[in-house]
Design an enzyme around this catalytic site. Structure first.
Site, PDB file in Angstrom:
ATOM      1  CE1 TYR A  94      -4.462  -1.923   4.651  1.00 12.71           C
ATOM      2  CE2 TYR A  94      -3.458   0.203   4.190  1.00 12.71           C
ATOM      3  CZ  TYR A  94      -4.009  -0.977   3.742  1.00 12.71           C
ATOM      4  OH  TYR A  94      -4.100  -1.221   2.396  1.00 12.71           O
ATOM      5  CB  SER A 109      -0.898   0.010   1.237  1.00  9.05           C
ATOM      6  OG  SER A 109      -1.574   1.245   1.381  1.00  9.05           O
TER       7      SER A 109
END
Length: 261
Positions: A155, A142
């Site tokens: 995350y 990501s």
């Protein structure tokens, strides 16, 4: 067909980015096995992709946080496809909280799927690639692997960790000619994960989910969210022999958003 007759496993392939990746791998000539915790959805997705592509497309249930489940699923995928020489590790989740309110169970869930799950899938896919004497792995990380994000402690930690793990694995496997690289997508606003995130953020911003998505869209210099086809394009390149001199990389795919303040 850049991946003709390759034997590919795609984790989290039942929907969203994973489905687009499995669909592209098959379109490029690979036989594909979708690994997903949702067995019914994975089976339906496999059937749809097989009908469209004419390739062998299988589905196997897996819990990426459980090592026995991952080992069994990778072996089943190899048996169903007649080999395993390509992994696209996509399974991922996100939970968002202010730091003083972040439940440990949500931290464990996110890190368990995104980081431990990636480690287990890479580990057990690599065993089959070592036996075969060839292979390529693409791990979906990501943009949050490159910079922190508001309320995204677990995350970001998991995605930063994935990049470090991939660099280590690249060094392990390079002497065997097996490659591994990361894709770091930006705001994939039309995917289930981002739509769920918009609902989580809407409560914090006191906005509608649609307003949240527009807020993130405006941050991107190229003026749009990251489309699943953008991710599939790069994944195909990294999986193919066209990128044979690349390993251990974490490539930004953010429309320039990674540079925005």
């Amino acid at each position: 067909m850049q991946l003709l007759n390759r034997k590919a496993v795609v984790t989290g392939g039942a929907q969203g980015i994973g489905y687009a990746l499995a669909e592209r791998m098959a379109a490029e000539g690979a036989d594909v096995c979708i690994l997903d915790i949702n067995a019914d959805a994975a089976g339906k997705s496999a059937d749809a992709i097989a009908e469209k592509s004419g390739r062998t497309v299988a589905a196997v249930k897996v819990d990426v946080t459980d090592e026995d489940s991952v080992a069994e699923a990778m072996a089943a995928a190899r048996d169903r496809l007649g080999g395993l020489d390509l992994l696209v590790n996509n399974a991922g989740v996100l939970k968002s909280h202010y730091i003083t309110e972040f439940p440990k169970k949500d931290w464990d869930f996110v890190v368990g799927v995104n980081l431990t799950g990636a480690f287990l899938c890479v580990k057990h896919a690599a065993k089959h690639m070592v036996e075969a004497g060839r292979g390529s792995m693409v791990v979906i990380s990501s943009r949050s692997a490159k910079r922190g994000g508001l309320w995204n402690h677990a995350y970001c930690a998991s995605k930063f960790g994935v990049v470090g793990m991939v660099q280590c694995v690249a060094l392990d496997l390079a002497p065997l000619g097996i490659r591994i690289n990361c894709i770091c997508p930006g705001n994939a606003l039309d995917t289930p994960l981002w739509k769920d995130l918009a609902v989580q953020y809407a409560k914090k911003y006191n906005e509608t989910p649609e307003q949240v998505l527009e807020r993130y869209r405006k941050r991107v210099p190229l003026g749009r969210g990251c489309d699943v086809s953008d991710i599939a394009n790069l994944a195909t390149f990294l999986a193919s022999d066209a990128s044979s001199y690349m390993t251990g990389q974490a490539i930004n795919l953010t429309g320039g958003e990674i540079m925005s303040p």
